[in-house]
Design a protein around this motif. Structure first.
Motif, PDB file in Angstrom:
ATOM      1  N   ILE A  89       0.836  -1.202   0.000  1.00 46.63           N
ATOM      2  CA  ILE A  89       0.000   0.000   0.000  1.00 46.63           C
ATOM      3  C   ILE A  89       0.877   1.261   0.000  1.00 46.63           C
ATOM      4  N   ILE A 102       1.632   2.368  -3.443  1.00 47.06           N
ATOM      5  CA  ILE A 102       0.502   3.069  -4.087  1.00 47.06           C
ATOM      6  C   ILE A 102       0.441   4.512  -3.592  1.00 47.06           C
ATOM      7  N   GLU A 160      -0.262  -5.613   1.976  1.00 44.45           N
ATOM      8  CA  GLU A 160      -0.153  -5.927   0.542  1.00 44.45           C
ATOM      9  C   GLU A 160      -1.428  -5.488  -0.170  1.00 44.45           C
ATOM     10  N   LEU A 161      -1.291  -5.098  -1.432  1.00 44.94           N
ATOM     11  CA  LEU A 161      -2.446  -4.713  -2.246  1.00 44.94           C
ATOM     12  C   LEU A 161      -3.483  -5.857  -2.252  1.00 44.94           C
ATOM     13  N   GLU A 196      -7.562  -5.843  -1.570  1.00 44.10           N
ATOM     14  CA  GLU A 196      -8.526  -6.396  -2.541  1.00 44.10           C
ATOM     15  C   GLU A 196      -9.458  -7.385  -1.840  1.00 44.10           C
ATOM     16  N   VAL A 221      -7.103   4.257   0.050  1.00 43.29           N
ATOM     17  CA  VAL A 221      -7.018   3.491  -1.195  1.00 43.29           C
ATOM     18  C   VAL A 221      -8.444   3.203  -1.647  1.00 43.29           C
ATOM     19  N   ASP A 231      -7.945   2.874  -7.403  1.00 42.77           N
ATOM     20  CA  ASP A 231      -6.489   2.708  -7.250  1.00 42.77           C
ATOM     21  C   ASP A 231      -6.102   1.239  -7.417  1.00 42.77           C
ATOM     22  N   VAL A 232      -6.930   0.354  -6.846  1.00 41.34           N
ATOM     23  CA  VAL A 232      -6.649  -1.082  -6.924  1.00 41.34           C
ATOM     24  C   VAL A 232      -6.667  -1.531  -8.385  1.00 41.34           C
ATOM     25  N   ASN A 260      -3.676  -0.185 -10.439  1.00 40.08           N
ATOM     26  CA  ASN A 260      -2.422  -0.887 -10.172  1.00 40.08           C
ATOM     27  C   ASN A 260      -2.414  -2.293 -10.734  1.00 40.08           C
ATOM     28  N   ARG A 261      -3.554  -2.952 -10.715  1.00 35.70           N
ATOM     29  CA  ARG A 261      -3.646  -4.289 -11.325  1.00 35.70           C
ATOM     30  C   ARG A 261      -3.391  -4.195 -12.836  1.00 35.70           C
TER      31      ARG A 261
END
Ligand code: AMP
Length: 145
Positions: free
Chosen positions: A3, A6, A88-89, A93, A116, A120-121, A124-125
């Motif tokens: 995170i 990000i 962690e992202l 999620e 977040v 944003d998720v 980044n994916r």
């Protein structure tokens, strides 16, 4: 990806409102910043709640336009799920999917460090997938080894 990675690219700004803000004012803040949720914070650094456009829609459906004159304290979610910057992202999620919300404040020691969103998720994916695709294409075509 963590995170904190990000937040490094998107920044650590979080739009907050105080609990005594009216719902009408909240809508103006959401529109002005083009966002779907704000953190509710009496002092500006802690998290006292979160309020999203969905809370406003639900309250309007239940009580009608009189809701606009109420304060956000009447419609916020007080039990806020937060993450620390080293999360962690993938953890975020999972949290968003499991609890069906699209915003997660980033907090350490009770202090707000960022937020977040599902946008944003997804961004980044997509970036990760693009990078992976370019690596594989380079490997196949011989541009990269
Ligand atoms: P959202 O999908 O983020 O617009 O929010 C959907 C619902 O979940 C609303 O009732 C919000 O107040 C609530 N909510 C949003 N984010 C969180 C969070 N991080 N922790 C707990 N509740 C949340």
């Amino acid at each position: 990806m963590r995170i904190s990675d990000i937040l490094r690219s998107k920044g650590d700004q979080v739009v907050t409102v105080t609990p005594d803000t009216t719902v009408a004012r909240l809508l103006a803040v959401l529109a002005e910043h083009r966002i779907g949720a704000v953190v509710v914070s009496a002092g500006g650094t802690g998290v006292d709640g979160i309020v999203s456009e969905r809370d406003v829609v639900r309250a309007l459906a239940a009580r009608g336009a009189a809701v606009l004159a109420e304060t956000v304290a009447a419609i916020l979610t007080a039990d806020v799920r937060t993450v620390e910057p080293h999360a962690e992202l993938a953890d975020v999620e999972r949290l968003m999917t499991e609890h069906r919300f699209r915003h997660v404040p980033v907090v350490t020691g009770g202090v707000l460090h960022g937020i977040v969103s599902i946008g944003d998720v997804v961004k980044n994916r997509i970036d990760e997938l693009e990078a992976e695709k370019s690596e594989l294409t380079g490997y196949i075509t011989g541009d990269r080894f």
